[in-house]
Structure formats: structure tokens, C-alpha cells
Design a protein around this motif. Structure first.
Motif, PDB file in Angstrom:
ATOM      1  N   LYS A 153     -11.608 -59.449  83.331  1.00  0.00           N
ATOM      2  CA  LYS A 153     -12.235 -60.138  82.144  1.00  0.00           C
ATOM      3  C   LYS A 153     -12.821 -59.551  81.415  1.00  0.00           C
ATOM      4  O   LYS A 153     -13.719 -59.413  80.152  1.00  0.00           O
ATOM      5  CB  LYS A 153     -12.726 -61.254  81.851  1.00  0.00           C
ATOM      6  CG  LYS A 153     -11.804 -62.634  82.285  1.00  0.00           C
ATOM      7  CD  LYS A 153     -12.493 -64.151  82.290  1.00  0.00           C
ATOM      8  CE  LYS A 153     -11.268 -64.744  82.255  1.00  0.00           C
ATOM      9  NZ  LYS A 153     -10.764 -64.981  84.576  1.00  0.00           N
ATOM     10  N   LEU A 154     -13.273 -58.057  82.417  1.00  0.00           N
ATOM     11  CA  LEU A 154     -14.133 -57.231  81.878  1.00  0.00           C
ATOM     12  C   LEU A 154     -13.323 -55.659  81.689  1.00  0.00           C
ATOM     13  O   LEU A 154     -13.068 -55.408  82.473  1.00  0.00           O
ATOM     14  CB  LEU A 154     -15.507 -57.019  82.341  1.00  0.00           C
ATOM     15  CG  LEU A 154     -16.291 -55.672  81.705  1.00  0.00           C
ATOM     16  CD1 LEU A 154     -16.549 -56.332  81.142  1.00  0.00           C
ATOM     17  CD2 LEU A 154     -17.311 -55.833  83.120  1.00  0.00           C
ATOM     18  N   GLY A 155     -13.559 -55.346  79.791  1.00  0.00           N
ATOM     19  CA  GLY A 155     -13.305 -54.381  80.299  1.00  0.00           C
ATOM     20  C   GLY A 155     -13.585 -53.148  79.051  1.00  0.00           C
ATOM     21  O   GLY A 155     -14.421 -54.159  78.281  1.00  0.00           O
ATOM     22  N   HIS A 156     -12.848 -52.399  78.996  1.00  0.00           N
ATOM     23  CA  HIS A 156     -14.222 -50.857  77.537  1.00  0.00           C
ATOM     24  C   HIS A 156     -12.408 -51.006  76.282  1.00  0.00           C
ATOM     25  O   HIS A 156     -11.823 -50.314  76.281  1.00  0.00           O
ATOM     26  CB  HIS A 156     -13.919 -50.297  78.883  1.00  0.00           C
ATOM     27  CG  HIS A 156     -15.075 -50.387  79.813  1.00  0.00           C
ATOM     28  ND1 HIS A 156     -14.955 -51.222  81.065  1.00  0.00           N
ATOM     29  CD2 HIS A 156     -17.112 -49.768  79.704  1.00  0.00           C
ATOM     30  CE1 HIS A 156     -16.403 -50.696  81.152  1.00  0.00           C
ATOM     31  NE2 HIS A 156     -16.949 -50.222  80.672  1.00  0.00           N
ATOM     32  N   MET A 157     -13.486 -51.091  75.232  1.00  0.00           N
ATOM     33  CA  MET A 157     -12.218 -51.356  74.265  1.00  0.00           C
ATOM     34  C   MET A 157     -12.700 -49.820  73.099  1.00  0.00           C
ATOM     35  O   MET A 157     -13.772 -49.243  73.307  1.00  0.00           O
ATOM     36  CB  MET A 157     -12.413 -52.136  73.772  1.00  0.00           C
ATOM     37  CG  MET A 157     -12.251 -52.154  72.332  1.00  0.00           C
ATOM     38  SD  MET A 157     -12.536 -53.148  70.905  1.00  0.00           S
ATOM     39  CE  MET A 157     -11.492 -54.769  71.267  1.00  0.00           C
ATOM     40  N   ALA A 158     -11.950 -48.974  72.938  1.00  0.00           N
ATOM     41  CA  ALA A 158     -12.006 -47.718  72.566  1.00  0.00           C
ATOM     42  C   ALA A 158     -11.507 -48.360  71.125  1.00  0.00           C
ATOM     43  O   ALA A 158     -10.277 -48.324  71.278  1.00  0.00           O
ATOM     44  CB  ALA A 158     -11.318 -46.828  73.284  1.00  0.00           C
ATOM     45  N   ILE A 188     -16.598 -49.500  74.270  1.00  0.00           N
ATOM     46  CA  ILE A 188     -17.600 -50.517  74.284  1.00  0.00           C
ATOM     47  C   ILE A 188     -16.838 -51.490  75.382  1.00  0.00           C
ATOM     48  O   ILE A 188     -15.744 -52.371  75.265  1.00  0.00           O
ATOM     49  CB  ILE A 188     -18.165 -51.740  72.893  1.00  0.00           C
ATOM     50  CG1 ILE A 188     -18.715 -50.534  71.367  1.00  0.00           C
ATOM     51  CG2 ILE A 188     -18.808 -52.533  72.626  1.00  0.00           C
ATOM     52  CD1 ILE A 188     -18.707 -51.395  69.895  1.00  0.00           C
ATOM     53  N   PRO A 189     -17.832 -51.944  76.289  1.00  0.00           N
ATOM     54  CA  PRO A 189     -17.511 -52.702  77.295  1.00  0.00           C
ATOM     55  C   PRO A 189     -17.415 -54.240  76.505  1.00  0.00           C
ATOM     56  O   PRO A 189     -18.823 -54.630  75.659  1.00  0.00           O
ATOM     57  CB  PRO A 189     -18.581 -52.799  78.282  1.00  0.00           C
ATOM     58  CG  PRO A 189     -19.973 -52.126  77.215  1.00  0.00           C
ATOM     59  CD  PRO A 189     -18.873 -51.689  76.961  1.00  0.00           C
ATOM     60  N   MET A 190     -16.527 -54.900  76.669  1.00  0.00           N
ATOM     61  CA  MET A 190     -16.402 -57.036  76.057  1.00  0.00           C
ATOM     62  C   MET A 190     -15.875 -57.057  77.010  1.00  0.00           C
ATOM     63  O   MET A 190     -15.005 -56.670  78.270  1.00  0.00           O
ATOM     64  CB  MET A 190     -15.178 -56.423  74.965  1.00  0.00           C
ATOM     65  CG  MET A 190     -15.418 -55.467  73.754  1.00  0.00           C
ATOM     66  SD  MET A 190     -16.924 -55.731  72.949  1.00  0.00           S
ATOM     67  CE  MET A 190     -16.458 -57.640  72.217  1.00  0.00           C
ATOM     68  N   THR A 191     -15.725 -58.924  77.068  1.00  0.00           N
ATOM     69  CA  THR A 191     -15.008 -59.595  77.915  1.00  0.00           C
ATOM     70  C   THR A 191     -13.710 -60.004  76.920  1.00  0.00           C
ATOM     71  O   THR A 191     -13.714 -60.510  75.551  1.00  0.00           O
ATOM     72  CB  THR A 191     -16.330 -60.995  77.481  1.00  0.00           C
ATOM     73  OG1 THR A 191     -17.380 -60.807  78.221  1.00  0.00           O
ATOM     74  CG2 THR A 191     -15.208 -62.036  78.372  1.00  0.00           C
ATOM     75  N   VAL A 202      -6.163 -50.308  68.727  1.00  0.00           N
ATOM     76  CA  VAL A 202      -7.304 -49.912  69.910  1.00  0.00           C
ATOM     77  C   VAL A 202      -6.924 -49.804  71.199  1.00  0.00           C
ATOM     78  O   VAL A 202      -5.835 -50.798  71.770  1.00  0.00           O
ATOM     79  CB  VAL A 202      -8.602 -51.176  69.699  1.00  0.00           C
ATOM     80  CG1 VAL A 202      -9.453 -51.389  68.574  1.00  0.00           C
ATOM     81  CG2 VAL A 202      -8.255 -52.412  69.947  1.00  0.00           C
ATOM     82  N   SER A 203      -7.753 -49.187  72.055  1.00  0.00           N
ATOM     83  CA  SER A 203      -6.832 -49.277  73.269  1.00  0.00           C
ATOM     84  C   SER A 203      -7.834 -49.406  74.241  1.00  0.00           C
ATOM     85  O   SER A 203      -9.212 -49.648  74.118  1.00  0.00           O
ATOM     86  CB  SER A 203      -7.230 -47.631  73.566  1.00  0.00           C
ATOM     87  OG  SER A 203      -6.289 -47.034  75.191  1.00  0.00           O
ATOM     88  N   ILE A 204      -7.894 -50.450  75.193  1.00  0.00           N
ATOM     89  CA  ILE A 204      -9.122 -51.158  76.358  1.00  0.00           C
ATOM     90  C   ILE A 204      -8.300 -50.779  77.386  1.00  0.00           C
ATOM     91  O   ILE A 204      -7.073 -50.735  77.947  1.00  0.00           O
ATOM     92  CB  ILE A 204      -8.145 -52.759  75.887  1.00  0.00           C
ATOM     93  CG1 ILE A 204      -8.711 -53.229  74.542  1.00  0.00           C
ATOM     94  CG2 ILE A 204      -9.288 -53.674  77.067  1.00  0.00           C
ATOM     95  CD1 ILE A 204      -8.535 -54.827  74.807  1.00  0.00           C
ATOM     96  N   SER A 205      -9.135 -50.056  78.052  1.00  0.00           N
ATOM     97  CA  SER A 205      -9.032 -50.508  80.235  1.00  0.00           C
ATOM     98  C   SER A 205      -9.578 -50.984  80.050  1.00  0.00           C
ATOM     99  O   SER A 205     -10.603 -51.828  80.233  1.00  0.00           O
ATOM    100  CB  SER A 205      -9.453 -48.593  80.285  1.00  0.00           C
ATOM    101  OG  SER A 205     -11.221 -48.844  79.981  1.00  0.00           O
ATOM    102  N   PHE A 206      -8.969 -51.798  81.548  1.00  0.00           N
ATOM    103  CA  PHE A 206      -9.336 -52.311  83.536  1.00  0.00           C
ATOM    104  C   PHE A 206      -9.345 -51.358  84.273  1.00  0.00           C
ATOM    105  O   PHE A 206      -8.920 -51.249  84.566  1.00  0.00           O
ATOM    106  CB  PHE A 206      -8.497 -54.098  83.005  1.00  0.00           C
ATOM    107  CG  PHE A 206      -9.095 -54.376  81.804  1.00  0.00           C
ATOM    108  CD1 PHE A 206      -9.723 -56.100  81.725  1.00  0.00           C
ATOM    109  CD2 PHE A 206      -7.675 -54.634  80.718  1.00  0.00           C
ATOM    110  CE1 PHE A 206      -9.514 -56.220  80.420  1.00  0.00           C
ATOM    111  CE2 PHE A 206      -8.377 -55.383  79.725  1.00  0.00           C
ATOM    112  CZ  PHE A 206      -8.574 -56.727  79.409  1.00  0.00           C
ATOM    113  N   ALA A 207     -10.268 -51.354  84.962  1.00  0.00           N
ATOM    114  CA  ALA A 207     -10.188 -50.923  86.178  1.00  0.00           C
ATOM    115  C   ALA A 207     -10.918 -51.541  87.307  1.00  0.00           C
ATOM    116  O   ALA A 207     -11.867 -52.473  87.077  1.00  0.00           O
ATOM    117  CB  ALA A 207     -10.580 -49.568  86.030  1.00  0.00           C
ATOM    118  N   GLU A 208     -10.658 -51.981  88.373  1.00  0.00           N
ATOM    119  CA  GLU A 208     -11.230 -52.039  89.738  1.00  0.00           C
ATOM    120  C   GLU A 208     -11.133 -51.021  90.686  1.00  0.00           C
ATOM    121  O   GLU A 208      -9.716 -51.438  91.201  1.00  0.00           O
ATOM    122  CB  GLU A 208     -10.697 -53.837  90.586  1.00  0.00           C
ATOM    123  CG  GLU A 208     -11.533 -54.169  91.299  1.00  0.00           C
ATOM    124  CD  GLU A 208     -10.238 -55.441  91.857  1.00  0.00           C
ATOM    125  OE1 GLU A 208     -10.991 -56.470  91.742  1.00  0.00           O
ATOM    126  OE2 GLU A 208      -9.126 -55.310  91.720  1.00  0.00           O
TER     127      GLU A 208
END
Length: 214
Positions: A46-51, A63-66, A94-100
Motif C-alpha cells: 500500500k505504500l508506493g512512490h509516484m513520479a 512522492i511516497p503515497m498510500t 504518472v509512474s508508480i513504483s512498489f518495492a519490498e
């Protein structure tokens, strides 16, 4: 209005469409375009980074976003009339990345030392949610995801809070997924080196050497 680029390939129901920008080139064997793999990562984190490109400064911004998911759409909220609200409402992509990262992969060589992980990169467009019913259903989803049944116990947004909040609904136009699992890859000539190799949880012991060293 910003244009979505470039022309996309035909979608397969359980796969995301791709173009050159979303096709994984490095580590192809670790890549997929499977929707369920991407959805599971989003649901888990649920936490991603939007570019996006900031039109005022003409600079890239991240920006980190929920984010949370309902079916094949993502939702996030921001303050009313912020630049994100304006950008997406006007059609910007926009581009969004999620990583764990879950484990360090410790090899007998520095070169093969790695990490086990899951990651996804998405390209999205969207629009503002104006329907009061969809507004409530979307926020019910995220609150009940955090704790089942909580929406029925908390106070719903009042008129002042609704006016201050912009809820954005995103469509995933393209997406790719990458992951790594398993132990280290070793060169045959390194196997006899007297150093421990294996995997170590990211949140495991800090310092003092590997607890499994032998």
C-alpha cells in the motif's frame, strides 16, 4: 492535455500490456506482467512512490503515497486543488513504483551478493472521484483493509473534510513485475572458500556477523 505514450499492444486478460518503456530488459528471467502478482504486491504494501513532471519547475518529482486497490483501479487521496489533483484531473500520466526487499542473499563473492525482493512499476492515468457514494466506498475499502469492520465504528468524513479532500482514481495502463527468490549463485571456483553463504532476513540481526556462520 498530456498525451499517453506510446501505442500499446493488445491486452491479455491476466497480463498487463507493455511497450518499450515497461518491458523489462535487465534480469528478464525475474520479470513478468502478471496482473495478480502486481495486485498482490500493491495489496500487501500500500505504500508506493509516484513520479511525475512538475510543470512549474519542469523537474521530475517523486512522492511516497498510500495507494489502495479496488478491482483493477488504484485510489489515493490528497488535499483539494494540489498539483497532483490538478495534474491527474487534467490527464497527465504518472509512474508508480512498489518495492519490498525480504532477504539479503549472501554469496561467497562480492559480485554475486544480492537481495530477494518483489517490485512493480506502473504507468497510470486517472481522474478525480466526484461521486459521494464512490468516495465513501473507496475510503471504506482502505479502512476495512487495515482493520476489518472498522469503517462501521469510526466517524465518517464530514462536509468540511470532504471539501478539503481530493480522491483520485487511477487506471493502470502498463505494468511490469520483478522478483527474486532463493539462495546465492556461486562460481564453481568459489565454493571452497571458507565463508558462510545463504540468505539473511532484512529485518534480522544487525552486526556481529552472521548468526548461522560455521
Amino acid at each position: 492535455m498530456d498525451q499517453v505514450c506510446p501505442t500499446r499492444q493488445q491486452k491479455v486478460d491476466d497480463q498487463f500490456s507493455t511497450t518499450a518503456r515497461s518491458t523489462v530488459l535487465r534480469g528478464k528471467k525475474n520479470a513478468s506482467y502478471d496482473k495478480q502478482a502486481v495486485f498482490q504486491l500493491i495489496d500487501d504494501l500500500k505504500l508506493g512512490h509516484m513520479a511525475f513532471m512538475d510543470k512549474g519547475s519542469q523537474c521530475p518529482v517523486i512522492i511516497p503515497m498510500t495507494f489502495w486497490r479496488i478491482d483493477e483501479h488504484l485510489y489515493f487521496h490528497t488535499l483539494n486543488k494540489t498539483r497532483l489533483d490538478t495534474l491527474i484531473s487534467n490527464g497527465a500520466e504518472v509512474s508508480i513504483s512498489f518495492a519490498e526487499a525480504s532477504e539479503w542473499v549472501l554469496s561467497k563473492s562480492a559480485y554475486h551478493t544480492s537481495v530477494n525482493y518483489r517490485s512493480a512499476v506502473l504507468f497510470c492515468t486517472g481522474s478525480r472521484v466526484d461521486s459521494p457514494d464512490e468516495f465513501d466506498l473507496a475510503f471504506q475499502k482502505i479502512i476495512d483493509d487495515i482493520e476489518p469492520g472498522r469503517w462501521s465504528q469510526v466517524r465518517p468524513p464530514n462536509d468540511k473534510e470532504r471539501k478539503a479532500t481530493a480522491l483520485l482514481k487511477l487506471t493502470i495502463n502498463e505494468a511490469s513485475f520483478k522478483s527474486r527468490t532463493g539462495g546465492p549463485n556461486e562460481d564453481e571456483e568459489d565454493l571452497s572458500l571458507p565463508v558462510w553463504n545463504g540468505t539473511l532476513p532484512i529485518d534480522g540481526p544487525k552486526g556481529g556477523g552472521c548468526p548461522f556462520q560455521r
